[in-house]
Design an enzyme around this catalytic site. Structure first.
Site, short mmCIF file in Angstrom:
data_model
loop_
_atom_site.label_atom_id
_atom_site.label_comp_id
_atom_site.label_asym_id
_atom_site.label_seq_id
_atom_site.Cartn_x
_atom_site.Cartn_y
_atom_site.Cartn_z
N LYS A 192 -11.54 -16.99 4.20
CA LYS A 192 -11.20 -15.82 3.38
C LYS A 192 -12.28 -14.76 3.34
O LYS A 192 -12.43 -14.05 2.34
CB LYS A 192 -10.85 -16.28 1.95
CG LYS A 192 -9.69 -17.26 1.93
CD LYS A 192 -9.43 -17.84 0.56
CE LYS A 192 -8.30 -18.87 0.69
NZ LYS A 192 -8.03 -19.58 -0.56
N HIS A 237 6.83 7.59 6.06
CA HIS A 237 6.26 7.14 4.80
C HIS A 237 6.67 8.05 3.64
O HIS A 237 6.98 7.59 2.56
CB HIS A 237 4.73 7.08 4.89
CG HIS A 237 4.25 5.76 5.36
ND1 HIS A 237 4.17 5.43 6.69
CD2 HIS A 237 3.85 4.64 4.66
CE1 HIS A 237 3.71 4.18 6.79
NE2 HIS A 237 3.51 3.70 5.60
N ASP A 270 -1.13 -18.60 1.69
CA ASP A 270 -2.19 -18.09 0.81
C ASP A 270 -2.53 -16.64 1.20
O ASP A 270 -3.07 -16.40 2.28
CB ASP A 270 -3.42 -18.99 0.98
CG ASP A 270 -4.50 -18.68 -0.06
OD1 ASP A 270 -4.52 -17.55 -0.58
OD2 ASP A 270 -5.31 -19.58 -0.34
N GLU A 300 5.80 -2.30 0.23
CA GLU A 300 5.45 -1.11 0.99
C GLU A 300 6.67 -0.60 1.76
O GLU A 300 7.10 -1.21 2.74
CB GLU A 300 4.31 -1.42 1.98
CG GLU A 300 3.65 -0.16 2.50
CD GLU A 300 2.76 -0.42 3.72
OE1 GLU A 300 2.29 0.56 4.31
OE2 GLU A 300 2.56 -1.57 4.10
#
Lengths: 373, 373, 373, 373
Positions: free
Chosen positions: D192, D365, D268, D62
């Protein structure tokens, strides 16, 4: 601006005020009083809870609610009644304090864990019944929320805990002289607002109540089948609530019963918000019968204080057998009340779910509710 | 098992039942009736809302609540009153239906969007006032939840909507003959349970109410400062509630007022659960005054039906000037009631937050509440 | 303070940087670059989705994940594959604006609903593919959050929407000259944060994917039974998550697959937060087989932009058959990718749940993961 | 069905696989391997944390993220760096078990509290580093969820805890022979998936990190003012997230940094879901400077196991100075990593919020991200 009073002062004549012992109320339960609002009260049940029969007093203006709860209680009674456990209890209050540095905030959080006996002693010096059970800190920058949880005997306990917290803070302040008490309640309690902390940590009484209802009773009395009930419970109370983004609302109508019993017995109706969080589960046994349970982690009730001393409300507590403070076993009366609430919820869940499966939700409400339209 | 009745049937004598028009209640509002529970009722305010003064009737047994709300209303009144907007309104009901395949579930979700006029016509054929505003589908495997939202005039509207939904489903079923209605309510509504969907989509009336309170009044009447109020609102109502995992509980005590006004005016107290969700904001103006607002997306109220027809409750609605159906402008009465609720909440938030900053939460409650212990 | 660089600059030698086309990356995807981190990538499946076979590319360092997903995909493939529907799509952005009065905030909320075509035209003037689908206002006091939702072709679309929003705001400002744009994102979007609004309203693609797995395959391949799977799904994915206060986490391990496919195909891994919300349902058919479905309302994916143009990631998209923009049918490529994600999640849910029932969670992880300890 | 392989097997050629030590990966970190996906990695900072400088390694595709984080880190560094506290730590796992009666469920909940030392001994017999810290039971009907929380040294610890839980359950089973382990994970962990329990109880490391940034640096480096930052933080990170129904998402972009540092250091990425929950607070000091803090209760990281042993990822941990197990003080390395994550989030929050106030979100951006379109 036209003064309000001239417009509609006449309506006051329709508000009853006679035949009522105002001495008990004035200066304690209400101010600016103009009279009272009568709320019709009825009795559902009785229902056997752990082997003893109890009535479920409910004050409500919602037609069909009492009849529905009563039907559920009857079905459960026909199968031997329900069982309950009070897993935990404790009223909470969480002040928010400020300290000058993050390091001190961390130190404070550590201190209240390590010096719990010291704080407990301070808390309990203010009360005859209260026992401090836990103190959970939450640090946010230089602010610390301190969630005190205490046993409060037969009182719902908010005032008892607030008083103990006030004292405990003064002792903590001796060790953290720069600590500033920003407010005695920092919303981490949480009182009268939907919040996950009560759902997960509990507040008031944490109760589970269950019953086994035979397939035969499900069919004859509730006019449906175990399989259909179990499936609808999944579709509505688990999946529907999950998709709606619910926190603790995994039930059909727990709040209806909680509100009605609370009103009948002089509890605080604003606490229906968290007292009604409930997960209703249904399972089919190997013999084809139904096990239904309600898990309610934060039923906030008391049998002394608040509105419990008013005549009619007190009578309802007496009818259950839990009025006032239990001298032999402090806390037993308010525990019993919480079990009656849970048993009432269990009954109403069973009945409404059966009605939904059978498709007569609409008709029952229509018949009972719509006369005046 | 010892029968319940013998044990405590005497207490029934303490429950009042005389001097009450039972004809209005029986078969409509309650069953298994043994009498009524009187709840003391008082009047806070009046408070000017959008230029007109209104009383805030509150039925409660919680000491200090009325006095505190009254103090807030007085401070706001001294500064010209409050302003309100009703952003949206609509009662909801969400049945859950099943179809044989996922493809058909997708097709059904598409159909109800594209054929909205057809469904709207069916819905509205069942009601004089109801107007279907929206139908939001939610597909989960082969189940579809259909959240109907409808304008319901001056009624709270649950029954009206349920009736319309029933008809709408029968029309949908003509196009999806294999569709099975699993239950008229699939908890995606969501009624009487904490859930994000009401907070985000609204239910009943979505109201915002605000007032500007001068620094002078904050200091003289509320005994605190604008800066301290603004800061405590951040620490408690934003951060404290955020850390507690609250959904919609970003306020100090909205539920207290909602419950009390609901009881006074014959609303359903179980709906306090979602009607009390509220975010209270406080800002300091450039001139040093306080802007306080309450954002309440799901106030569920009606001025006809339910308990609103009972004498005392009806009198309270008349006092506000919103009893019964508004013939000239259907819905205006229930809208007014929702604005009174919001103004009451605004008043109570202002007052309690001031009290918390000033540190007299404890003393006020102790003085008023604890006499009987 | 000892400068950091001297301490550990040598480790940089272990970070690969050769054999890589940096021209594509510099100034677009990363800054202050020191090399790249290789993440092992494998292929689960193929799995038939709506009649066509697709691979599930997954980049991960978590042992057993790929093998487990592959096993689930194989079981589903043996039963004819899975079906999917994309129920809705649209990327969102919600600026927050301020106006001088509550009345104006109410007027603004009304304006954006009534003048939607005007705002849509402004939005769409900035983009070739973007189509504004919805504008949901949320008023809080004098602040208004405006949640724009737009179709964004094959791009994930955040930048496209931000650009359109910027233009739309300038048009709204012509009608509300005192409106101040406080920030282009007011968190009501919501991007990369757990929130109910995405769960309820959707963000990116809203996908449901399901498969029927025969009892025979459940037993032979997955080593368990349909009944046990259905029951564990209730206990774990519904009840366990409900008790944990989950919003959208009604699944076993959706995030594992979402993260792995996102990494393999150049998606934004921070968007795993909301893209992995999922409700997994399991039902037993009348013939005793298993229907499993995953409901995923906010899968945020694109096949152009971001990391999708990098060589390896692009190759993975090509392998699926959805690289770049779909010229014939804009949006079809990113839709396909979302269906592959959902099919991967479906496979992994089936496999892990089977493993949990059979009790070999521990052994699988131990065998694969613990060698290095 | 056309077989997948023929269609697009050629793309595999674009996936790198040479120059990589596959021996470390095969059978441990991935299966069905076809190569690796390179993710560009850069270094933001260094930033002084509690008096020592550390780099913030970030792997991302990104654009602008690293530059933005770096800018924030620089502003904080210019003002002396940041401070952190690790308030608590502990990895969790919550199996779900079934017992034959509600009474036994209640007894089990009581047993695990009263016999904690016994269970702790069993748990710790399976591990060199693990220390069982807490066992929180949750009863739902006849099911009990048991949330074990354990110190796990420098490992993230899921496997270590699962192993200990397995042993502990076998000891509990000796006292409850009818207890059935339904699954080793009952989602009450919660792993998660977004859930309130991790937000409230913590999981992994609970870290708060803060910095004081002078008004001068805010103006010169960040091009905005303290007042505007504080106000936007209220409007966006508190109110916007509250209205969106967020649980733990009271920040601007925590997930961006968490995902990037996780990828760079072999964590993770599916655990970004809960590791990125964060409340960002901003306050103005009496001298007009800015205090910014991030409160992150569940950062799940390890410096041994999982992807941390792979060469590039290991190099990044070495650069920070926290690779492998800390022999002198087990757990110190993973604690340091959690503090670097929090410091990175702090930097990125400061920078993005400044950019939003100044209105250059879009331009940054656009400039960096949109070249390829």
């Amino acid at each position: 601006m036209k003064p309000m009073k001239e417009k509609n002062s006449h309506c006051i004549d329709d508000v009853p005020y006679k035949h009522y012992d105002w001495a008990r109320v004035v200066g304690q339960n209400c101010e600016n009083i103009v009279g009272y609002v009568p709320v019709p009260v009825g009795i559902a049940g009785p229902i056997p809870i752990d082997g003893v029969e109890y009535p479920i007093p409910m004050a409500t203006t919602e037609g069909a609610l009492l009849a529905s709860t009563h039907r559920g209680a009857r079905a459960i009674s026909m199968c031997g009644g329900c069982h309950s456990v009070v897993l935990a209890e404790g009223m909470t209050r969480a002040p928010v304090v400020g300290v000058p540095t993050l390091a001190e905030a961390g130190a404070l959080a550590k201190f209240v864990k390590e010096q719990f006996p010291l704080i407990k002693a301070a808390f309990e010096s203010t009360t005859r019944f209260g026992k401090l059970l836990e103190l959970k800190p939450c640090v946010v920058g230089r602010k610390v929320f301190l969630r005190f949880r205490a046993f409060t005997g037969d009182a719902m306990g908010m005032n008892m805990v607030t008083k103990g917290v006030d004292k405990a803070l003064s002792v903590i302040q001796e060790h953290f002289p720069k600590m500033e008490v920003l407010a005695l309640s920092g919303n981490y309690c949480t009182d009268k607002k939907p919040s996950a902390i009560n759902w997960i940590e509990g507040r008031g009484k944490s109760v589970v109540c269950e019953a086994t209802v035979t397939a035969d009773v499900v069919e004859r009395v509730l006019k449906t089948s175990v399989d259909r009930l179990v499936q609808l419970n999944i579709d509505k109370n688990y999946i529907g609530s999950a998709m709606a983004g619910s926190l603790g609302g995994f039930n059909a109508q727990a709040a209806n019963v909680v509100a009605a019993v609370f009103l009948a017995t002089g509890q605080d109706p604003a606490q229906v918000v968290e007292s009604s969080t409930c997960l209703t589960s249904m399972t089919k046994t190997e013999t084809g019968d139904l096990i239904i349970s309600v898990t309610m982690p934060s039923i906030e009730v008391g049998t002394v204080g608040g509105g419990t001393g008013l005549q009619a409300q007190h009578a309802m507590l007496e009818m259950i057998g839990c009025a006032g403070a239990n001298q032999a076993q402090p806390g037993a009366n308010s525990q019993l009340l919480s079990r009656v609430v849970a048993a009432g919820v269990l009954s109403a869940e069973l009945s409404l779910m059966s009605g939904l499966v059978a498709g007569h939700l609409l008709s029952a409400h229509m018949k009972l509710n719509r006369k005046q339209h």
